[in-house]
Design a protein around this motif. Structure first.
Motif, mmCIF file in Angstrom:
data_model
loop_
_atom_site.group_PDB
_atom_site.id
_atom_site.type_symbol
_atom_site.label_atom_id
_atom_site.label_comp_id
_atom_site.label_asym_id
_atom_site.label_seq_id
_atom_site.Cartn_x
_atom_site.Cartn_y
_atom_site.Cartn_z
ATOM 1 N N THR A 1 38.064 6.904 90.502
ATOM 2 C CA THR A 1 39.034 7.028 91.602
ATOM 3 C C THR A 1 38.566 6.312 92.857
ATOM 4 O O THR A 1 39.284 6.257 93.844
ATOM 5 C CB THR A 1 39.244 8.520 91.945
ATOM 6 N N HIS A 2 37.352 5.798 92.863
ATOM 7 C CA HIS A 2 36.784 5.250 94.096
ATOM 8 C C HIS A 2 37.650 4.128 94.683
ATOM 9 O O HIS A 2 37.792 4.031 95.897
ATOM 10 C CB HIS A 2 35.350 4.791 93.860
ATOM 11 N N PRO A 3 38.331 3.261 93.848
ATOM 12 C CA PRO A 3 39.262 2.277 94.396
ATOM 13 C C PRO A 3 40.730 2.701 94.234
ATOM 14 O O PRO A 3 41.631 1.875 94.260
ATOM 15 C CB PRO A 3 38.969 1.032 93.554
ATOM 16 N N THR B 1 36.001 4.035 74.165
ATOM 17 C CA THR B 1 34.610 4.502 74.140
ATOM 18 C C THR B 1 33.671 3.444 74.720
ATOM 19 O O THR B 1 33.795 2.263 74.408
ATOM 20 C CB THR B 1 34.192 4.858 72.704
ATOM 21 N N ASN B 2 32.796 3.898 75.572
ATOM 22 C CA ASN B 2 31.889 2.986 76.257
ATOM 23 C C ASN B 2 31.072 2.150 75.268
ATOM 24 O O ASN B 2 30.995 2.440 74.065
ATOM 25 C CB ASN B 2 30.909 3.771 77.146
ATOM 26 N N GLY B 3 30.397 1.157 75.850
ATOM 27 C CA GLY B 3 29.495 0.303 75.078
ATOM 28 C C GLY B 3 28.455 -0.289 76.010
ATOM 29 O O GLY B 3 28.525 -0.093 77.232
ATOM 30 N N GLY C 1 27.971 8.882 78.263
ATOM 31 C CA GLY C 1 26.571 8.487 78.142
ATOM 32 C C GLY C 1 26.553 7.051 77.655
ATOM 33 O O GLY C 1 27.417 6.641 76.867
ATOM 34 N N THR C 2 25.593 6.277 78.126
ATOM 35 C CA THR C 2 25.405 4.913 77.610
ATOM 36 C C THR C 2 23.933 4.693 77.273
ATOM 37 O O THR C 2 23.588 3.917 76.381
ATOM 38 C CB THR C 2 25.873 3.876 78.669
ATOM 39 N N GLY C 3 23.066 5.478 77.893
ATOM 40 C CA GLY C 3 21.645 5.439 77.514
ATOM 41 C C GLY C 3 21.475 5.833 76.054
ATOM 42 O O GLY C 3 20.658 5.259 75.332
HETATM 43 C C1 LIG Z 1 32.035 9.909 94.715
HETATM 44 C C2 LIG Z 1 30.784 10.400 94.061
HETATM 45 C C3 LIG Z 1 30.712 9.930 92.637
HETATM 46 C C4 LIG Z 1 30.057 8.735 92.336
HETATM 47 C C5 LIG Z 1 29.987 8.339 91.005
HETATM 48 C C6 LIG Z 1 30.581 9.106 90.035
HETATM 49 C C7 LIG Z 1 30.517 8.598 88.626
HETATM 50 C C8 LIG Z 1 31.790 8.811 87.926
HETATM 51 C C9 LIG Z 1 29.449 9.262 87.901
HETATM 52 C C10 LIG Z 1 29.090 8.498 86.666
HETATM 53 O O1 LIG Z 1 28.325 7.580 86.714
HETATM 54 N N1 LIG Z 1 29.643 8.934 85.530
HETATM 55 C C11 LIG Z 1 29.110 8.468 84.278
HETATM 56 O O2 LIG Z 1 29.874 7.338 83.848
HETATM 57 C C12 LIG Z 1 29.325 6.791 82.653
HETATM 58 C C13 LIG Z 1 30.105 5.512 82.337
HETATM 59 O O3 LIG Z 1 31.365 5.823 81.849
HETATM 60 C C14 LIG Z 1 29.353 7.799 81.509
HETATM 61 O O4 LIG Z 1 28.747 7.238 80.378
HETATM 62 C C15 LIG Z 1 28.640 9.080 81.904
HETATM 63 O O5 LIG Z 1 28.805 10.051 80.905
HETATM 64 C C16 LIG Z 1 29.189 9.592 83.225
HETATM 65 O O6 LIG Z 1 28.446 10.705 83.710
HETATM 66 C C17 LIG Z 1 31.234 10.279 90.312
HETATM 67 C C18 LIG Z 1 31.301 10.690 91.651
#
Ligand SMILES: CCc1ccc([C@H](C)CC(=O)N[C@@H]2O[C@H](CO)[C@@H](O)[C@H](O)[C@H]2O)cc1
Length: 802
Positions: free
Chosen positions: A320-322, A452-454, A644-646
């Protein structure tokens, strides 16, 4: 296969000459008196020159063909280092190594000298970086848009085992991979008011800044295509106020500059709980508005009818950041291009896609209507009206609504203003339908999809793990680097003892290298034949580093009682930063370091167990740790980790996973096979049910002698003799506020760990399962993920004809 550049690769001598050319003419340094920095910059410029060919060709072809473009809007791009990645993708790694060696320089030293571009927090930011490289490899005409933060994610160091943050300053040295684009600059307004003029709303901003572009090319595998990362820096719109300066009012004179630069000064280090600060909202709008203005400028240079925008442009919102992009695109189309309300809304929705990366309620952005109304008055109007339209068009349950309780719910805004919404793993996308967007899903049943991520196999296998990559090339050819499904052909080799030997040797070589680094940087002596058990990710209670720490203490405790019971030697690696304001996470870091100090000093178990927590975990450290991993810790409370991607990176590098049925763990286990995965713990449904029993933690602790011993040792100050009551709060929370069910999952986690111990003592079986994990995880390439977005959301073909 035709490559847009299709040019021959430069020779060792040609590149050597190029490096010396840049040393002399770009850095004005003579080879005999050049520092490592000089050699790195000269080498970077020589490689950069090679990147321009595919970059120009891709840019030109996209203009010539009028191909549909993809724009990826993200507040984070966790890029890491670029030199080695560019060399690998241009096939120049050996050539450069030889050219530098001829000048008495060591490539690995020069690579180590490059600072990480840490323009992200964790998963979301790194995914954006993997996507840029995959779009360049698959052949998508793509731009990434973000902010050129002067300070990326803070540096972490430990003082007395506690995290201390210091500013990161990657730009303290010139950054060789960016090109300033002062001609690509846009005015971004804030505040002020909007007024009606001749029946049209016009926004009169109270303050303005200039967004100025910096471009970084991202070349794909074999340099066949390239994408562009355009990052915005804040500049003042008003001249330096000389008059004020001359009147000695220096700060006032410099104020406009300072104000503008704050917009791109620093990355917010929160990766779950929004800071909710005005500056963060301004940063989000700053990046989004500059991006949309640039997108429309480029569009209109090629096409005349704005109504056709969705045919030629796809914009993806990275969380949602943008999300302000919906109202901002409508504002630009209506207020600057005279499009009508309905058409502007339709065009915007057809152009936008939104990806959700988290279910954590506290991570969903909500801006107060007061703040949104004061910072972006025109957008607040537009948001209100979008909400009214949606209410009119749909019989909405009370829970649905963008503006509620004096807050603007950015998730609902992004959902309503996008034609497609996706989760990032199969389980997560289902949970998105059932929880965070339950009611909106009912109203728009075909809007939510899953991608699904990659991860990119170039950086996370070929670059990070040359030992395994070379073995794969020799065994199944190098096609896997472009098409990771080729790994399937490795499957039969799991039964081949000779191949298992070579596979084990590659893993052991990586472990020996890591052991050397741990010795050099931390002075800890670790046994490369021990099981390397790794948990690397941001610190968060739902990721349950605490569960891992409790198991580590229980293991140590049991080892001490029966040191000769044939224990499997282990090295527990932890890596990860906590958001600076996240007290509970910082306490967990402190405990892990206190436990490490105690265990590593214990002569009884010294040969059986060590705990290693290197400070300042980042992309480059991940590249060093992942190839040496035997066991991958993916132990989040089920239903909490979106993907998760790790987990994918560790599986692709031959680690076995111990994990819950959460996020992409579910798909990893389905693909690699249940008997090649150490599963434990409650399922997402099980978690919801267990939570209903408010005594779930106390009952679980009373049922587990092991866990009770652990909590007893901690509460007695066993790991904090200098402050015995240091963890009383933590232990109290474990008994009474165990929101993430650490206690409930402890015993099954313990059992799974002991199963891993047993298997590790039969290397043939371990390696066979590890090889099957690699062979069956081609699905987790971010190329496959990008192809999913191209087909399901962006409707974009590849520009590369195979
Ligand atoms: C505004 C504060 C903020 C900043 C970043 C976030 C991200 C959504 C957090 C994040 O990095 N989420 C991770 O995204 C990955 C890529 O899709 C997933 O693999 C992780 O499970 C997820 O925690 C939430 C809230």
């Amino acid at each position: 296969a035709s490559s847009v550049s299709g040019l021959a690769r430069p020779t060792v001598d040609a590149l050597r000459a190029k490096i010396l050319h840049h040393l002399e003419y770009t850095l004005a340094k003579d080879a005999g008196h050049s520092s490592r920095y000089d050699w790195r910059m000269a080498t970077s410029f020589a490689i950069r020159d090679e990147m321009l060919k595919p970059w120009f060709a891709a840019t030109r072809q996209t203009y010539d063909t009028g191909a549909k473009r993809v724009y990826y809007l993200s507040m984070e791009f966790l890029i890491g280092r670029l030199l080695e990645d560019a060399m690998i993708n241009l096939g120049l790694h050996e050539t450069i190594a030889a050219a530098l060696a001829a000048e008495g320089q060591t490539l690995s030293d020069i690579i180590e000298d490059e600072p990480d571009a840490a323009l992200g927090n964790g998963g979301l930011g790194r995914l954006a970086a993997c996507f840029l490289e995959s779009m360049a490899t698959v052949g998508v005409p793509a731009h990434g848009y973000g902010i050129r933060y002067e300070h990326g994610l803070f540096r972490q160091r430990f003082e007395g085992g506690q995290q201390v943050e210091t500013p990161e300053d990657w730009l303290s040295q010139p950054h060789p991979w960016e090109f300033a684009r002062p001609e690509a600059a846009y005015i971004v307004g804030f505040k002020g008011h909007s007024e009606l003029r001749r029946g049209k709303s016009v926004w009169v901003p109270g303050e303005t800044v200039k967004a100025s572009a910096y471009d970084t090319p991202v070349v794909g595998w074999q340099g066949k295509w390239a994408s562009t990362l355009r990052l915005w820096a804040g500049l003042p719109t008003t001249q330096f106020d000389l008059e004020r300066f001359n009147n000695g009012d220096y700060t006032a004179a410099a104020a406009p500059e300072a104000l503008a630069r704050t917009l791109s000064r620093v990355l917010y280090p929160d990766d779950t709980t929004p800071a909710g600060k005005e500056l963060r909202l301004k940063q989000e709008y700053f990046m989004t508005s500059a991006a949309l203005q640039d997108i429309l400028r480029r569009y209109q240079s090629q096409f005349s009818t704005l109504a056709d925008l969705p045919k030629h442009v796809a914009i993806q919102l990275n969380d949602t950041h943008p999300a302000i992009a919906g109202p901002e695109l409508m504002r630009l189309l209506m207020d600057q291009h005279d499009m009508g309300w309905d058409e502007a809304q339709t065009v915007a929705r057809a152009t936008l896609g939104y990806t959700n990366h988290t279910l954590l309620p506290e991570a969903l952005e909500r801006w107060s209507t007061y703040l949104m109304g004061s910072v972006l008055p025109r957008h607040m109007e537009i948001i209100q009206r979008i909400d009214e339209d949606h209410a009119k068009a749909h019989k909405r349950p009370p829970s649905v609504g963008i503006v509620q309780h004096n807050e603007v719910k950015m998730g609902d805004l992004a959902f309503i203003m996008s034609h497609k919404v996706n989760g990032v793993s199969a389980l997560h996308s289902e949970l998105v339908k059932e929880t965070v967007f339950h009611d909106l899903h009912k109203l728009h049943p075909d809007r939510i999809t899953n991608e699904t991520n990659g991860v990119t196999p170039r950086r996370w296998m070929r670059l990070s793990n040359p030992a395994l990559s070379t073995l794969l090339d020799e065994t199944i050819g190098e096609g896997w680097t472009r098409d990771l499904d080729h790994l399937k052909t490795l499957e039969p080799f799991a039964q081949d003892a000779a191949f298992r030997e070579k596979f084990a040797a590659a893993k052991r070589a990586n472990k020996v290298a890591l052991a050397g680094w741990v010795q050099d940087t931390m002075g800890i002596d670790i046994n490369p034949d021990a099981m390397f058990d790794i948990q690397i990710k941001r610190l968060h209670e739902y990721k349950r580093q605490l569960l891992n720490c409790f198991e580590t203490i229980a293991l140590w405790h049991n080892m001490r009682q029966t040191p000769d019971a044939g224990w499997t030697p282990r090295v527990k690696f932890f890596g990860g930063k906590s958001a600076p304001g996240y007290f509970v996470a910082k306490e967990i870091i402190h405990l892990i370091n206190d436990v490490a100090r105690t265990i590593n000093a214990d002569p009884v178990t010294g040969h059986l167990l060590k705990v290693v927590y290197p400070p300042n975990y980042n992309v480059s450290m991940a590249q060093r740790l992942i190839p040496a991993a035997d066991l991958s810790e993916q132990i989040s409370t089920a239903g909490k980790e979106a993907s998760g991607t790790g987990n994918m990176k560790l599986t692709l590098n031959g680690a076995l996973t111990i994990g819950t049925l959460d996020g992409a763990n579910v798909e990893i286990r389905d693909l690699v096979g249940a008997d090649n995965f150490f599963l434990f713990g409650l399922t997402a449904d099980g978690v919801e049910k267990r939570r209903k029993n408010i005594n779930h933690a106390r009952e679980a602790i009373e049922d587990s002698q092991n866990l009770r011993d652990v909590l007893q040792m901690i509460v007695e100050g066993r790991f904090s003799p200098e402050e015995p009551d240091r963890y009383h709060g933590l232990v109290d929370r474990a008994w009474h506020h165990d929101h993430y069910l650490v206690a409930a999952d402890f015993d099954s986690y313990w059992e799974a760990q002991r199963a891993a111990d047993a298997l590790y003592r039969t290397p043939q079986d371990w390696n066979r399962k590890a090889i099957l994990n690699v062979a069956r995880s081609g699905f987790f390439s971010s190329d496959r993920t990008i192809r999913g977005y191209m087909a399901d959301i962006w409707d974009v073909p590849s520009a590369l004809k195979d």
